[in-house]
Design an enzyme around this catalytic site. Sequence first.
Site, mmCIF file in Angstrom:
data_model
loop_
_atom_site.group_PDB
_atom_site.id
_atom_site.type_symbol
_atom_site.label_atom_id
_atom_site.label_comp_id
_atom_site.label_asym_id
_atom_site.label_seq_id
_atom_site.Cartn_x
_atom_site.Cartn_y
_atom_site.Cartn_z
ATOM 1 N N GLU A 87 -4.619 7.502 -4.336
ATOM 2 C CA GLU A 87 -5.004 6.611 -5.622
ATOM 3 C C GLU A 87 -6.362 7.272 -6.135
ATOM 4 O OE1 GLU A 87 -4.489 2.631 -5.479
ATOM 5 O OE2 GLU A 87 -2.555 2.734 -4.751
ATOM 6 N N HIS A 97 -1.484 0.565 -10.137
ATOM 7 C CA HIS A 97 -2.254 -0.310 -9.038
ATOM 8 C C HIS A 97 -2.809 -1.476 -9.787
ATOM 9 C CE1 HIS A 97 -4.062 -0.877 -4.709
ATOM 10 N NE2 HIS A 97 -3.877 -2.227 -5.238
ATOM 11 N N ARG A 152 1.118 -1.155 -0.006
ATOM 12 C CA ARG A 152 0.237 -0.055 0.080
ATOM 13 C C ARG A 152 0.926 1.181 0.112
ATOM 14 N NH1 ARG A 152 -3.224 -2.888 -1.442
ATOM 15 N NH2 ARG A 152 -5.739 -3.069 -0.744
HETATM 16 C C1 8YV Z 1 -7.475 -4.697 -5.917
HETATM 17 C C2 8YV Z 1 -5.504 -4.953 -4.094
HETATM 18 O O1 8YV Z 1 -7.881 -4.901 -6.965
HETATM 19 O O2 8YV Z 1 -6.683 -6.802 -3.613
HETATM 20 C C3 8YV Z 1 -5.901 -5.888 -3.041
HETATM 21 O O3 8YV Z 1 -6.097 -5.537 -1.902
HETATM 22 O O4 8YV Z 1 -4.917 -4.071 -4.063
HETATM 23 C C4 8YV Z 1 -6.133 -5.063 -5.469
HETATM 24 O O5 8YV Z 1 -6.048 -6.382 -5.865
HETATM 25 C C5 8YV Z 1 -7.687 -3.172 -5.478
HETATM 26 O O6 8YV Z 1 -7.631 -3.166 -4.006
HETATM 27 C C6 8YV Z 1 -9.342 -2.777 -5.578
HETATM 28 O O7 8YV Z 1 -9.204 -1.437 -5.401
#
Ligand code: 8YV
Length: 322
Positions: free
Chosen positions: A266, A284, A237
């Site tokens: 983001e 992302h 993150r």
């Molecule tokens: C998601 C991700 O698509 O799964 C997670 O935690 O970071 C990604 O795979 C994203 O969070 C969707 O907003």
Amino acid sequence: MKQKVVVFSQIDAEILQRLQQDYDVTVINPKLGDVQAQIQEAVVDADGMIGAGRVLNASHLQSAKHLKVISSVSVGYDNYDVDYLSKQGIWLAHTPHVLTETTADLAFTLLMSAAKQVTRLDKWTKQGHWQRTVGSDQFGQEIFGRTLGVVGLGNIGQAIARRAFHGFNMNILYHGRQQRPERAAALNARYCSLNELLQQSDFVVLAVDLNADSNQLIDAAALAQMQKHAVLVNISRGSVLDETALRDAILQRTIFAAGLDVYQHEPLKQSDLFDLDYIVTLPHVGSATAQTRKKMAELAYQQLVDALAGHQPRYLVNSQSF
Ligand code: 8YV
């Protein structure tokens, strides 16, 4: 009477259609204005929610008197107030495992792209700068047999380390809140302090959950521990990393390069990271393949259906019984 479901982000069209057949569905639409207000209104008589990528806390959910479950189409869950949900007796389900290998592939893609300066040299070549045999300005970093430091040997961190160990004969160091001896043994990985990992690694990959311990974990002091030829990769993150400190480290050449897939804010429409050639930036896309996103959506759908039928979903974040 159909149970009410709120879809709070874009989800797979086929899954949405299935939901609309069996439930009274409200889809939150940013084009209709204030998303928080839409959510606050929609959750009043909602039984379940499904989606990802939005902050959901007491300010969004205090009017939700019948909510049984939030089924997140994500493995990360730092955008939810888990304590609040638990106090309200609301299940939070997420989608681990189905995205592990895809995300690990992306992490290794960033590692190699940053090490070999693919984006910078692609631009350099296409701009016609290749006039003679390349010089040291175009040199990349060695990968095979070097040392990888994984911060967070969870499912994704372990998958990244597997690629490094078996595919590139790399020496594996790892750090985290807990040691993982069973995972480490299979990778000949050694647990060490974060400082030692930063000092000893040629490549540092951030694969931790975002929590109170990992927030801003990699700051200026941490980056100063790294070697000048070292590469940093962040697929965890954005808030795990101090982006301003990273920019300074790259400008001052105290580390070689970085590969980023996540950011403190983001979507990132503009940033002073963008003018740094030694940083590879992706939007992302760790889990962003059609196949993996379908698996995530299917799993999140099934967990929503299970919860609305009164059965505990398979992958709960707040797994204690209420
Ligand atoms: C998601 C991700 O698509 O799964 C997670 O935690 O970071 C990604 O795979 C994203 O969070 C969707 O907003």
